[in-house]
Design an enzyme around this catalytic site. Structure first.
Site, PDB file in Angstrom:
ATOM      1  CG  ASP A 174      -1.636  -5.693   0.758  1.00 54.59           C
ATOM      2  OD1 ASP A 174      -2.875  -6.374   1.331  1.00 54.59           O
ATOM      3  OD2 ASP A 174      -0.612  -6.266   0.741  1.00 54.59           O
TER       4      ASP A 174
ATOM      5  CG  ASP B 291       3.495   0.115   3.355  1.00 59.89           C
ATOM      6  OD1 ASP B 291       4.698  -1.142   3.295  1.00 59.89           O
ATOM      7  OD2 ASP B 291       2.524   0.335   3.421  1.00 59.89           O
TER       8      ASP B 291
ATOM      9  CD  GLU C 173       3.007  -1.129  -1.507  1.00 56.79           C
ATOM     10  OE1 GLU C 173       2.234  -0.360  -1.435  1.00 56.79           O
ATOM     11  OE2 GLU C 173       3.806  -1.742  -0.473  1.00 56.79           O
TER      12      GLU C 173
ATOM     13  CG  LEU D 141       7.682  -0.718   5.730  1.00 56.69           C
ATOM     14  CD1 LEU D 141      10.007  -1.760   6.316  1.00 56.69           C
ATOM     15  CD2 LEU D 141       7.757  -0.209   6.228  1.00 56.69           C
TER      16      LEU D 141
ATOM     17  CD  GLU E 153       4.897 -10.987  -0.054  1.00 52.71           C
ATOM     18  OE1 GLU E 153       4.342  -9.825   0.403  1.00 52.71           O
ATOM     19  OE2 GLU E 153       4.587 -12.034  -1.210  1.00 52.71           O
TER      20      GLU E 153
END
Length: 257
Positions: free
Chosen positions: A9, A15, A39, A59, A201
């Site tokens: 991403d 972020d 990240e 985030l 997630e």
């Protein structure tokens, strides 16, 4: 200038800042041995005497900030390494009109930030009903497999209502607070391994939904039965109450035949 994270991403500054804030605080927790975030390319060793591994999305849904929708943070707490079967607790936070935190251990509990005291106050225990009323179907529809589209269409014909913001945290939070429904991010023609990341997630929310009396599957089996070969592995995923997930399992098993 924005950079690209290990999940592919585009990282926005918020972020990165969020990741730095979370890392700073987790490094102060003596029981945490290691952390990895969406990240980061590799984990960060924190305290050698610790025993818990924390994988987090600092985030989630940052692209929604520009349009003033709710976003959140997701935390999976693992013991013995990063895999679905090693999740021992999960937490997520929703930053919206109210700041709410959901903590899953033996039960799933909702807390709300008290702006006067700065403390999260306990609100209630959360449990899913056997059947829900809302759908949050992710993925680009033109890339859905035909059998998946038929399943979603049939649920709408049963009277389900569309509730989809494009943010995993607010959408799954809504289903949980409304007592049931289905969140789906399936395998698609363009993303056969799904889009959402297991460690940061999928596994944490699978733990939440299982503890709330619901189910979480990849279309064929429990998400918490899955391993992770890479820190940023993705998987198709479905979260919901028992009725909807049973429909998913029947649909996907039938499509194999």
């Amino acid at each position: 200038m924005d950079s690209q994270n290990s999940s592919g991403d585009i990282q926005v500054k918020l972020d990165v800042i969020s990741d730095e804030i979370v890392e700073k605080h987790l490094c102060k927790v003596s029981s945490v041995i290691e952390i990895i975030s969406e990240e980061k390319a590799e984990p960060v060793r924190v305290n050698e005497s610790g025993k818990y591994y924390v994988a987090y999305d600092p985030l989630d849904g940052s692209s929604l900030i520009d349009v003033n929708l709710s976003v959140g943070s997701i935390f999976g707490i693992y013991k013995g390494g990063y895999s679905g079967e090693n999740v021992v607790a999960a937490v997520y936070v929703v930053y919206g009109p109210r700041v709410e935190m959901v903590v899953a251990r033996d039960t799933v509990e909702l807390f709300r930030l008290n702006e006067k005291t700065g403390v999260f106050d306990f609100v209630k225990e959360l449990r899913l009903n056997e059947k829900g009323k809302i759908l949050a179907p992710g993925g680009t529809q033109k890339e859905w497999y035909p059998f998946h589209k038929e399943m979603i269409d049939n649920l709408f014909k049963e009277g389900y209502r569309l509730r989809y913001s494009g943010g995993m945290v607010p959408d799954l939070h809504q289903i949980l607070l409304k007592g049931g429904g289905l969140f789906a991010y399936p395998a698609t023609n363009d993303k056969p391994k799904g889009k959402l990341r297991k460690l940061f997630e999928v596994f944490p929310f699978a733990y939440v939904y299982n503890k709330a009396g619901g189910l979480a599957v990849d279309g064929f089996k429990s998400l918490l039965e899955l391993d992770s070969q890479n820190y940023h592995d993705t998987t198709p995923c479905f979260f919901g109450s028992n009725y909807e997930i049973t429909k998913v399992l029947q649909t996907y098993e039938g499509a194999k035949k």
